[in-house]
Design a protein around this motif. Structure first.
Motif, PDB file in Angstrom:
ATOM      1  N   ILE A 134      -6.388  62.173  56.226  1.00 18.83           N
ATOM      2  CA  ILE A 134      -6.426  62.433  57.667  1.00 18.83           C
ATOM      3  C   ILE A 134      -6.277  61.151  58.470  1.00 18.83           C
ATOM      4  O   ILE A 134      -5.921  61.191  59.651  1.00 18.83           O
ATOM      5  N   TRP A 135      -6.565  60.000  57.856  1.00 16.10           N
ATOM      6  CA  TRP A 135      -6.427  58.701  58.521  1.00 16.10           C
ATOM      7  C   TRP A 135      -6.186  57.641  57.456  1.00 16.10           C
ATOM      8  O   TRP A 135      -6.781  57.682  56.377  1.00 16.10           O
ATOM      9  N   VAL A 136      -5.305  56.701  57.761  1.00 18.48           N
ATOM     10  CA  VAL A 136      -4.990  55.636  56.811  1.00 18.48           C
ATOM     11  C   VAL A 136      -4.868  54.322  57.558  1.00 18.48           C
ATOM     12  O   VAL A 136      -4.538  54.278  58.750  1.00 18.48           O
ATOM     13  N   SER A 137      -5.136  53.234  56.846  1.00 18.33           N
ATOM     14  CA  SER A 137      -4.918  51.886  57.367  1.00 18.33           C
ATOM     15  C   SER A 137      -4.365  51.033  56.228  1.00 18.33           C
ATOM     16  O   SER A 137      -4.030  51.540  55.151  1.00 18.33           O
ATOM     17  N   GLU A 138      -4.286  49.760  56.468  1.00 16.81           N
ATOM     18  CA  GLU A 138      -3.708  48.871  55.464  1.00 16.81           C
ATOM     19  C   GLU A 138      -4.558  48.798  54.201  1.00 16.81           C
ATOM     20  O   GLU A 138      -4.027  48.671  53.092  1.00 16.81           O
ATOM     21  N   ARG A 139      -5.882  48.940  54.338  1.00 19.00           N
ATOM     22  CA  ARG A 139      -6.770  48.777  53.178  1.00 19.00           C
ATOM     23  C   ARG A 139      -7.703  49.951  52.919  1.00 19.00           C
ATOM     24  O   ARG A 139      -8.376  49.980  51.896  1.00 19.00           O
ATOM     25  N   TRP A 140      -7.720  50.963  53.822  1.00 14.70           N
ATOM     26  CA  TRP A 140      -8.654  52.078  53.669  1.00 14.70           C
ATOM     27  C   TRP A 140      -7.961  53.397  53.988  1.00 14.70           C
ATOM     28  O   TRP A 140      -7.001  53.440  54.763  1.00 14.70           O
ATOM     29  N   ARG A 141      -8.477  54.467  53.392  1.00 13.93           N
ATOM     30  CA  ARG A 141      -7.965  55.793  53.668  1.00 13.93           C
ATOM     31  C   ARG A 141      -9.138  56.781  53.690  1.00 13.93           C
ATOM     32  O   ARG A 141     -10.115  56.615  52.966  1.00 13.93           O
ATOM     33  N   VAL A 142      -9.015  57.826  54.514  1.00 16.40           N
ATOM     34  CA  VAL A 142     -10.050  58.861  54.636  1.00 16.40           C
ATOM     35  C   VAL A 142      -9.396  60.205  54.369  1.00 16.40           C
ATOM     36  O   VAL A 142      -8.378  60.541  54.978  1.00 16.40           O
ATOM     37  N   ARG A 143      -9.976  60.957  53.465  1.00 14.17           N
ATOM     38  CA  ARG A 143      -9.447  62.284  53.152  1.00 14.17           C
ATOM     39  C   ARG A 143     -10.535  63.329  53.278  1.00 14.17           C
ATOM     40  O   ARG A 143     -11.738  63.030  53.254  1.00 14.17           O
ATOM     41  N   ALA A 144     -10.107  64.562  53.433  1.00 15.95           N
ATOM     42  CA  ALA A 144     -11.020  65.696  53.558  1.00 15.95           C
ATOM     43  C   ALA A 144     -10.926  66.549  52.303  1.00 15.95           C
ATOM     44  O   ALA A 144     -10.103  66.302  51.410  1.00 15.95           O
ATOM     45  N   THR A 145     -11.766  67.555  52.225  1.00 13.06           N
ATOM     46  CA  THR A 145     -11.689  68.517  51.134  1.00 13.06           C
ATOM     47  C   THR A 145     -10.448  69.384  51.317  1.00 13.06           C
ATOM     48  O   THR A 145      -9.792  69.364  52.367  1.00 13.06           O
ATOM     49  N   ASP A 146     -10.125  70.180  50.300  1.00  8.68           N
ATOM     50  CA  ASP A 146      -8.922  71.009  50.366  1.00  8.68           C
ATOM     51  C   ASP A 146      -9.015  72.091  51.428  1.00  8.68           C
ATOM     52  O   ASP A 146      -8.000  72.596  51.906  1.00  8.68           O
ATOM     53  N   GLY A 147     -10.223  72.453  51.806  1.00  6.20           N
ATOM     54  CA  GLY A 147     -10.437  73.487  52.811  1.00  6.20           C
ATOM     55  C   GLY A 147     -11.842  73.387  53.351  1.00  6.20           C
ATOM     56  O   GLY A 147     -12.649  72.573  52.903  1.00  6.20           O
ATOM     57  N   PRO A 148     -12.180  74.213  54.362  1.00  6.32           N
ATOM     58  CA  PRO A 148     -13.529  74.165  54.924  1.00  6.32           C
ATOM     59  C   PRO A 148     -14.578  74.574  53.897  1.00  6.32           C
ATOM     60  O   PRO A 148     -14.338  75.409  53.032  1.00  6.32           O
TER      61      PRO A 148
END
Length: 307
Positions: free
Chosen positions: A30-44
């Motif tokens: 859902i958000w990325v940068s040069e050194r970090w990334r944030v992901r969510a689960t496959d669904g609620p």
């Protein structure tokens, strides 16, 4: 309890070539940068929000250099604040277990506001027990958090869900009018049923000036049923010679929608000044635009006879 094993089994992704996190594209986050990334689960899931913060490099917690270690603290605080900004979240639990995958990842679990029974270390278990939150709200929250993080750098990979707009009212077509003098008609006030304003109105106001335009009389009478209305409308649309049609709103009799053919620029410029084009009432025909004006019965008397 099971007896202790002689040696620990390898975790997923010990070899970078087989690491799922390293091979995932940025589109999975859902958000990325040069050194970090944030992901969510496959669904609620059962909690309002569950997110995972990952280092882009294939490193574990104890392997982080000083620069990434310092950034990890900043990212932890930033993501916690973003999740806690949701109305339905009271606290955010931050966890790092590290038994499943070798690639560094921290879990962020938002505890529902007011749910005191969910306090403590068993929040991850409640996430699998509770009924999943609505998907629309979940996706909206993801977009909110991604935009929050993007304010401090990086790129949001999700967008807010599209708003489903609904028509404000229904319409019943009354008549179709063909009148070359419609410019003057709209200037003096177009009657709902196509009839000219009554003479009594003019007499009550002392008559109109010589230079004041008056409505044209040869307007078509209102049809007696829906079938004849649809027939008249189809015939007017087929003529293609700058027709004007009025549509009375069934749920709001105080307003009338006037359609004009955009192919006549002069007529369009005159008619659009009556109430301004309203996109909510646009016709399906690309050559026709709708204008909402007050119904004749509700318009001020001096406006109906002309100022």
């Amino acid at each position: 309890m099971d007896p202790a094993v002689a040696s620990e089994p390898p975790r997923d992704g010990e070899d970078p070539s087989s690491c799922v996190a390293c091979s995932a594209s940025d589109d999975a986050y859902i958000w990325v940068s040069e050194r970090w990334r944030v992901r969510a689960t496959d669904g609620p899931t059962g909690l309002p929000m569950v997110l995972i913060l990952e280092a882009r490099s294939h490193l574990d917690l104890g392997d982080l250099p000083n620069l990434l270690a310092a950034e990890l603290g900043v990212m932890t605080v930033r993501l916690e604040r973003a999740i806690r900004s949701l109305d339905e979240v009271a606290q955010v639990h931050v966890n790092r277990w590290g038994d499943g995958a070798a690639h560094l990842h921290l879990w962020f679990l938002g505890r529902p506001a007011g749910q005191l029974q969910l306090r403590g270390p068993f929040l991850a278990m409640w996430d699998e027990i509770l009924e999943p939150v609505p998907e629309a709200q979940w996706r909206s929250n993801l977009a909110h958090i991604a935009a929050w993080l993007e304010e401090f750098g990086g790129t949001a990979q999700v967008a807010p869900p599209r708003i489903e707009w609904h028509a404000p009212s229904t319409f019943a077509r009354i008549t179709a009018i063909e009148d070359p003098a419609v410019d003057a008609t709209l200037g003096a006030g177009l009657a709902v049923d196509g009839a000219a304003p009554e003479a009594a109105d003019s007499e009550a106001t002392g008559g109109s000036d010589a230079g004041t335009p008056t409505p044209s009389a040869p307007h078509a009478a209102a049809p007696t049923d829906a079938s004849s209305s649809a027939t008249d409308a189809a015939a007017a649309d087929a003529s293609g010679d700058g027709h004007i049609s009025t549509v009375k709103e069934a749920d709001n009799p105080d307003w009338t929608t006037v359609d004009y053919d955009e192919s006549d620029d002069t007529k369009a410029s005159a008619e659009v000044t009556e109430g301004g084009p309203n996109p909510d009432f646009a016709s399906d025909d690309s050559e026709t635009v709708s204008v909402r004006i007050p119904s004749q019965a509700k318009r001020p008397r001096e406006e109906r006879v002309g100022r």
